[in-house]
Design an enzyme around this catalytic site. Sequence first.
Site, mmCIF file in Angstrom:
data_model
loop_
_atom_site.group_PDB
_atom_site.id
_atom_site.type_symbol
_atom_site.label_atom_id
_atom_site.label_comp_id
_atom_site.label_asym_id
_atom_site.label_seq_id
_atom_site.Cartn_x
_atom_site.Cartn_y
_atom_site.Cartn_z
ATOM 1 N N MET A 120 -8.026 -3.235 9.946
ATOM 2 C CA MET A 120 -7.324 -3.758 11.108
ATOM 3 C C MET A 120 -6.489 -2.693 11.822
ATOM 4 O O MET A 120 -5.688 -3.032 12.688
ATOM 5 C CB MET A 120 -6.427 -4.941 10.683
ATOM 6 C CG MET A 120 -7.216 -6.106 10.123
ATOM 7 S SD MET A 120 -6.180 -7.439 9.440
ATOM 8 C CE MET A 120 -5.281 -7.994 10.876
ATOM 9 N N GLU A 121 -6.670 -1.417 11.458
ATOM 10 C CA GLU A 121 -5.841 -0.366 12.072
ATOM 11 C C GLU A 121 -6.595 0.915 12.454
ATOM 12 O O GLU A 121 -6.223 1.585 13.433
ATOM 13 C CB GLU A 121 -4.694 0.059 11.120
ATOM 14 C CG GLU A 121 -3.648 -0.999 10.845
ATOM 15 C CD GLU A 121 -4.027 -1.933 9.704
ATOM 16 O OE1 GLU A 121 -4.937 -1.565 8.913
ATOM 17 O OE2 GLU A 121 -3.457 -3.026 9.596
ATOM 18 N N GLU B 109 0.834 -1.205 0.000
ATOM 19 C CA GLU B 109 0.000 0.000 0.000
ATOM 20 C C GLU B 109 0.874 1.261 0.000
ATOM 21 O O GLU B 109 0.494 2.289 -0.560
ATOM 22 C CB GLU B 109 -0.892 0.017 1.248
ATOM 23 C CG GLU B 109 -1.896 -1.118 1.322
ATOM 24 C CD GLU B 109 -2.477 -1.312 2.730
ATOM 25 O OE1 GLU B 109 -3.493 -2.011 2.837
ATOM 26 O OE2 GLU B 109 -1.916 -0.788 3.715
ATOM 27 N N LYS C 243 -14.374 -2.290 6.905
ATOM 28 C CA LYS C 243 -13.762 -3.017 8.025
ATOM 29 C C LYS C 243 -12.267 -3.113 7.766
ATOM 30 O O LYS C 243 -11.852 -3.507 6.670
ATOM 31 C CB LYS C 243 -14.407 -4.402 8.029
ATOM 32 C CG LYS C 243 -13.729 -5.490 8.778
ATOM 33 C CD LYS C 243 -14.522 -6.798 8.612
ATOM 34 C CE LYS C 243 -13.900 -7.923 9.418
ATOM 35 N NZ LYS C 243 -12.683 -8.438 8.809
ATOM 36 N N THR D 104 -6.178 -0.417 2.838
ATOM 37 C CA THR D 104 -7.246 -1.187 2.227
ATOM 38 C C THR D 104 -8.234 -1.619 3.313
ATOM 39 O O THR D 104 -7.931 -1.549 4.503
ATOM 40 C CB THR D 104 -6.682 -2.418 1.500
ATOM 41 O OG1 THR D 104 -5.910 -3.174 2.433
ATOM 42 C CG2 THR D 104 -5.815 -2.008 0.329
ATOM 43 N N ASP E 26 -11.987 -6.183 -0.784
ATOM 44 C CA ASP E 26 -12.780 -7.417 -0.711
ATOM 45 C C ASP E 26 -14.154 -7.120 -0.142
ATOM 46 O O ASP E 26 -14.320 -6.191 0.644
ATOM 47 C CB ASP E 26 -12.062 -8.466 0.153
ATOM 48 C CG ASP E 26 -11.611 -7.899 1.492
ATOM 49 O OD1 ASP E 26 -10.513 -7.309 1.544
ATOM 50 O OD2 ASP E 26 -12.373 -7.995 2.465
HETATM 51 N N1 SAH Z 1 -3.075 -11.898 3.715
HETATM 52 C C1 SAH Z 1 -2.503 -10.593 3.610
HETATM 53 C C2 SAH Z 1 -2.548 -9.977 4.967
HETATM 54 C C3 SAH Z 1 -3.143 -8.659 4.937
HETATM 55 S S1 SAH Z 1 -4.017 -8.294 6.347
HETATM 56 C C4 SAH Z 1 -1.133 -10.690 3.021
HETATM 57 O O1 SAH Z 1 -0.782 -11.756 2.611
HETATM 58 O O2 SAH Z 1 -0.391 -9.703 2.925
HETATM 59 C C5 SAH Z 1 -5.131 -7.157 5.693
HETATM 60 C C6 SAH Z 1 -4.701 -5.713 5.641
HETATM 61 O O3 SAH Z 1 -5.614 -5.089 4.781
HETATM 62 C C7 SAH Z 1 -4.823 -4.987 6.969
HETATM 63 O O4 SAH Z 1 -3.880 -3.972 7.061
HETATM 64 C C8 SAH Z 1 -6.262 -4.458 6.960
HETATM 65 O O5 SAH Z 1 -6.374 -3.161 7.482
HETATM 66 C C9 SAH Z 1 -6.664 -4.450 5.481
HETATM 67 N N2 SAH Z 1 -7.889 -5.211 5.144
HETATM 68 C C10 SAH Z 1 -8.282 -5.440 3.865
HETATM 69 N N3 SAH Z 1 -9.428 -6.159 3.826
HETATM 70 C C11 SAH Z 1 -9.789 -6.382 5.114
HETATM 71 C C12 SAH Z 1 -10.881 -7.076 5.727
HETATM 72 N N4 SAH Z 1 -11.823 -7.679 5.014
HETATM 73 N N5 SAH Z 1 -10.931 -7.125 7.052
HETATM 74 C C13 SAH Z 1 -9.965 -6.519 7.809
HETATM 75 N N6 SAH Z 1 -8.923 -5.857 7.278
HETATM 76 C C14 SAH Z 1 -8.807 -5.779 5.954
#
Ligand code: SAH
Length: 301
Positions: free
Chosen positions: A235-236, A70, A233, A150, A259
């Site tokens: 995670m930060e 990002e 939604k 994201t 997503d």
């Molecule tokens: N599997 C990913 C991990 C990313 S975690 C990888 O392989 O790199 C997801 C990141 O995107 C987090 O920083 C979060 O803020 C954001 N994000 C995107 N879609 C999300 C969702 N459905 N729920 C929570 N966070 C999401």
Amino acid sequence: MNDWNKKKPSGSRLLHDSIPFHSVRFSTSPTPIHPLARVHAMAPPPSDQPPAAGPAEISKVLIVIAMQTEAMPLVTKLKLVEAAAGESMFPKCAPWIRYHGNYKGLHIDLVWPGKDPALGVDSVGTVSAALVTYASIQTFKPDLIINAGTAGGFKAKGASIGDVFLASDVAFHDRRIPIPVFDMYGVGARKTLATPNILKELNLKVGKLSTGDSLDMSPQDEAAILRNDATIKDMEGAAVAYVADMFSTPAIFVKAVTDIVDGEKPTAEEFLQNLVAVTAALDQAVTKVVDFISGKCISDL
Ligand code: SAH
């Protein structure tokens, strides 16, 4: 002009905006005043300060991003450079990375929490986001924070892949503490800085953002997200907002949908499929926001 006066217009605006959006539904106390609102209201600016000389132009912007994928397009677009080893201003043991530069009259610091030292993946989630935000506020004293990233979107609330949202409110959905008042502390709902002019000028959607430390969601999380009335939604976001609020630093949240949470495809698969393309939309939107901010005061946003 001293720092306090410079911060005063933005700080007081944030305090004014800090009444949680579902305080009524969660009210467990007999008093009609929300306890969080009372805490916020307890911190007026000292009255013996000289009057502020009008609103100050924004000069320092801190961009907080969770993932390298990002961050990098934005680093390129804003022509930022990575702080050399020893110049990052962060403790050596922290994996946090800082890029910085001047862009259209603004000093920009872009930080991301780096890779997990043991596992080598991006340090996503609330703990790393809060830590790097705290350290950055202390070090760079930004006038404004942009948390860009994201997010998952709910199609039932009108979100589609590639949409870019400005969050009007943030809250947590995985901090369940079923004890009166602690329940509201757990949810941690806050209003973000109101930016009607950014919304008017740029073609962004508005929605409430719900934050938790999992990419997926448990049934309890889902119920809490519904209570939070969230369209997106991540995670930060709510963690960055918590720290920004603590230091009366105005913060905005620019989130692009990778997503659809209430869709058919598994979240992780859809997230990875769309990450690069959606990051381009995010990067474009954040650049437009930064362009808009250039030469303006917080109250112009
Ligand atoms: N599997 C990913 C991990 C990313 S975690 C990888 O392989 O790199 C997801 C990141 O995107 C987090 O920083 C979060 O803020 C954001 N994000 C995107 N879609 C999300 C969702 N459905 N729920 C929570 N966070 C999401």
